[in-house]
Design a protein around this motif. Structure first.
Motif, PDB file in Angstrom:
ATOM      1  N   SER A 227      -7.338   5.194  13.400  1.00  0.00           N
ATOM      2  CA  SER A 227      -6.377   4.139  13.763  1.00  0.00           C
ATOM      3  C   SER A 227      -6.466   2.983  12.768  1.00  0.00           C
ATOM      4  N   GLU A 228      -6.413   3.308  11.496  1.00  0.00           N
ATOM      5  CA  GLU A 228      -6.641   2.301  10.451  1.00  0.00           C
ATOM      6  C   GLU A 228      -5.385   1.577   9.976  1.00  0.00           C
ATOM      7  N   GLU A 229      -4.233   1.787  10.642  1.00  0.00           N
ATOM      8  CA  GLU A 229      -2.962   1.277  10.145  1.00  0.00           C
ATOM      9  C   GLU A 229      -2.942  -0.234   9.978  1.00  0.00           C
ATOM     10  N   ASP A 230      -3.481  -0.967  10.937  1.00  0.00           N
ATOM     11  CA  ASP A 230      -3.459  -2.431  10.862  1.00  0.00           C
ATOM     12  C   ASP A 230      -4.244  -2.931   9.653  1.00  0.00           C
ATOM     13  N   VAL A 231      -5.379  -2.324   9.414  1.00  0.00           N
ATOM     14  CA  VAL A 231      -6.210  -2.722   8.277  1.00  0.00           C
ATOM     15  C   VAL A 231      -5.487  -2.401   6.971  1.00  0.00           C
ATOM     16  N   ALA A 232      -4.905  -1.221   6.899  1.00  0.00           N
ATOM     17  CA  ALA A 232      -4.179  -0.806   5.698  1.00  0.00           C
ATOM     18  C   ALA A 232      -3.040  -1.763   5.381  1.00  0.00           C
ATOM     19  N   ASN A 233      -2.321  -2.189   6.403  1.00  0.00           N
ATOM     20  CA  ASN A 233      -1.195  -3.100   6.184  1.00  0.00           C
ATOM     21  C   ASN A 233      -1.655  -4.452   5.645  1.00  0.00           C
ATOM     22  N   ILE A 234      -2.781  -4.948   6.145  1.00  0.00           N
ATOM     23  CA  ILE A 234      -3.337  -6.205   5.641  1.00  0.00           C
ATOM     24  C   ILE A 234      -3.706  -6.057   4.169  1.00  0.00           C
ATOM     25  N   ILE A 235      -4.356  -4.960   3.827  1.00  0.00           N
ATOM     26  CA  ILE A 235      -4.798  -4.737   2.454  1.00  0.00           C
ATOM     27  C   ILE A 235      -3.611  -4.614   1.509  1.00  0.00           C
ATOM     28  N   ILE A 236      -2.618  -3.839   1.886  1.00  0.00           N
ATOM     29  CA  ILE A 236      -1.443  -3.655   1.030  1.00  0.00           C
ATOM     30  C   ILE A 236      -0.742  -4.991   0.778  1.00  0.00           C
ATOM     31  N   GLU A 237      -0.592  -5.791   1.813  1.00  0.00           N
ATOM     32  CA  GLU A 237       0.047  -7.102   1.662  1.00  0.00           C
ATOM     33  C   GLU A 237      -0.758  -7.994   0.719  1.00  0.00           C
ATOM     34  N   GLU A 238      -2.081  -7.866   0.786  1.00  0.00           N
ATOM     35  CA  GLU A 238      -2.963  -8.723  -0.009  1.00  0.00           C
ATOM     36  C   GLU A 238      -2.961  -8.345  -1.490  1.00  0.00           C
ATOM     37  N   ILE A 239      -2.813  -7.065  -1.808  1.00  0.00           N
ATOM     38  CA  ILE A 239      -2.961  -6.610  -3.196  1.00  0.00           C
ATOM     39  C   ILE A 239      -1.642  -6.269  -3.886  1.00  0.00           C
ATOM     40  N   LYS A 240      -0.530  -6.382  -3.180  1.00  0.00           N
ATOM     41  CA  LYS A 240       0.746  -5.884  -3.717  1.00  0.00           C
ATOM     42  C   LYS A 240       1.159  -6.565  -5.016  1.00  0.00           C
ATOM     43  N   ASP A 241       0.733  -7.800  -5.241  1.00  0.00           N
ATOM     44  CA  ASP A 241       1.115  -8.517  -6.458  1.00  0.00           C
ATOM     45  C   ASP A 241       0.119  -8.324  -7.595  1.00  0.00           C
TER      46      ASP A 241
ATOM     47  N   TYR B 254     -13.131   3.244  -7.307  1.00  0.00           N
ATOM     48  CA  TYR B 254     -13.947   2.575  -6.308  1.00  0.00           C
ATOM     49  C   TYR B 254     -13.400   2.947  -4.924  1.00  0.00           C
ATOM     50  N   ALA B 255     -14.288   3.232  -3.982  1.00  0.00           N
ATOM     51  CA  ALA B 255     -13.855   3.640  -2.643  1.00  0.00           C
ATOM     52  C   ALA B 255     -14.608   2.857  -1.572  1.00  0.00           C
ATOM     53  N   SER B 256     -13.854   2.226  -0.674  1.00  0.00           N
ATOM     54  CA  SER B 256     -14.425   1.553   0.493  1.00  0.00           C
ATOM     55  C   SER B 256     -13.661   1.987   1.729  1.00  0.00           C
ATOM     56  N   HIS B 257     -14.359   2.239   2.812  1.00  0.00           N
ATOM     57  CA  HIS B 257     -13.663   2.735   3.997  1.00  0.00           C
ATOM     58  C   HIS B 257     -13.163   1.602   4.881  1.00  0.00           C
ATOM     59  N   MET B 258     -11.986   1.816   5.468  1.00  0.00           N
ATOM     60  CA  MET B 258     -11.320   0.826   6.315  1.00  0.00           C
ATOM     61  C   MET B 258     -11.724   0.923   7.775  1.00  0.00           C
ATOM     62  N   ASP B 259     -12.201   2.096   8.209  1.00  0.00           N
ATOM     63  CA  ASP B 259     -12.433   2.311   9.641  1.00  0.00           C
ATOM     64  C   ASP B 259     -13.727   1.678  10.121  1.00  0.00           C
ATOM     65  N   GLN B 260     -13.806   1.508  11.421  1.00  0.00           N
ATOM     66  CA  GLN B 260     -14.990   0.950  12.059  1.00  0.00           C
ATOM     67  C   GLN B 260     -15.419   1.857  13.213  1.00  0.00           C
ATOM     68  N   ILE B 261     -16.613   1.609  13.714  1.00  0.00           N
ATOM     69  CA  ILE B 261     -17.110   2.300  14.901  1.00  0.00           C
ATOM     70  C   ILE B 261     -16.223   1.950  16.097  1.00  0.00           C
ATOM     71  N   GLY B 262     -16.024   2.906  16.994  1.00  0.00           N
ATOM     72  CA  GLY B 262     -15.193   2.628  18.169  1.00  0.00           C
ATOM     73  C   GLY B 262     -15.611   3.449  19.369  1.00  0.00           C
ATOM     74  N   ILE B 263     -14.771   3.406  20.399  1.00  0.00           N
ATOM     75  CA  ILE B 263     -14.983   4.227  21.590  1.00  0.00           C
ATOM     76  C   ILE B 263     -13.682   4.958  21.917  1.00  0.00           C
TER      77      ILE B 263
END
Length: 327
Positions: free
Chosen positions: A16-30, A57-66
């Protein structure tokens, strides 16, 4: 600090990483020359050079969850963890589901239960029966542990620093990168806490000449019982070996030489656990891979701690390594 707060506050358990991905894309688009999301949801950004090799370089967006497994007649919820979690760290914590519903994690017969196990734990969302509870949440719902965001001088205390702080390091490195002759790929991966599948498919697509997994690592300077010489505030960590990777000597030595050249503070890490590097290095015919990590206390809890001096040293190492790299 605001970007780190935004990243760590975003809902993003494995799958369920969509929210994180959207933040990152908005931040780096320029700042990136090209950005795409692949079929699994990885964000792959590239800062093009003069074609003199490819570094990833690779960093993961996901976190621990339930994951919600069952709603009982009395309205209490049974769950499983998404990723590896110590049950003790969950006790009395507050879970927040994607729709905003919150509940408290408790354990059966708490006064008598000396061996806390996930199967004996439940979430109480304050409802009295199945019907009322099922109107708020459903089987298959994902949740994360709720946390605050605290800044104590150079140190940040919050949840999901594993590995949103690694994502932050990649974002800042990309923003500052100029004059690189290689093509530098910044990959924000999915599913690291569960199956490592995001790193595997993105590395296959990029096929870099050299890769570095950027993550967090256990700090040994608290009383939680982690035996390691790594300390907060003593610099970025260059991994010698972890449970999934022996860093390739060419990449490891290149990172060490780069750190020495630019006076970047670093320390060595022989780590418990694994990173995206454990699957990157076996992709295709093999990729020369190492890991760089940010020291962190209380991993996989709602109050992890990092030192921003270590984060800045990590950013500088990634930046200078990308600028200097030529195949």
């Amino acid at each position: 600090m605001e970007l780190i707060k935004k990243l760590t506050s975003a809902f993003g358990p494995s799958g369920s990483e969509e929210d994180v991905a959207n933040i990152i894309i908005e931040e780096i688009k320029d700042y990136a020359d090209d950005i795409k999301r692949d079929n699994l949801g990885n964000v792959i950004a590239v800062k093009k050079g003069n074609g003199k090799g490819k570094i990833m370089y690779a960093s993961h967006m996901d976190q621990i969850g339930i994951l919600l497994l069952e709603i009982e007649k009395n309205g209490l919820l049974r769950f499983a963890t998404v990723g590896v979690v110590n049950p003790l760290s969950l006790l009395n914590q507050v879970v927040i589901f994607r729709n905003g519903v919150c509940g408290r994690i408790m354990v059966e017969n708490m006064s008598e239960n000396k061996n806390v196990k996930i199967k004996d734990m439940f979430i109480d969302i304050g409802e009295s029966d199945y019907e009322k509870a099922s109107q708020k949440v459903s089987i298959g719902s994902f949740g994360v542990i709720k946390s605050d965001f605290i800044v104590n001088e150079n140190r940040i205390i919050t949840g999901a620093l594993d590995n949103r702080i690694g994502c932050f390091a990649l974002i800042e490195s990309l923003k500052r990168l100029k004059g690189n002759e290689c093509d530098a790929y910044f990959v924000f991966t999915v599913h690291e806490e569960t199956y490592l599948s995001g790193a595997a498919v993105s590395a296959y697509a990029v096929e870099p000449d050299m890769a570095v997994a950027v993550d967090v690592t256990f700090s040994g300077d608290s009383l939680e019982g982690i035996r390691t010489v790594v300390k907060l505030g003593e610099g970025t960590c260059i991994t010698i070996m972890d449970d999934g990777l022996i860093s390739h000597p060419d990449v490891k030595n290149y990172l060490i030489d780069t750190a020495k050249k630019y006076g970047i503070k670093y320390q060595f890490d022989i780590a418990k656990g694994a990173t995206d590097g454990s699957v990157i290095h076996t992709t295709r015919a093999g990729i020369k891979t190492a890991a760089v990590s940010i020291p962190l206390r209380y991993m996989h809890t709602s109050y992890e701690i990092v030192d921003m001096k270590d984060v800045e040293n990590t950013i500088e190492l990634l930046l200078k390594a990308a600028i200097d790299y030529k195949k």
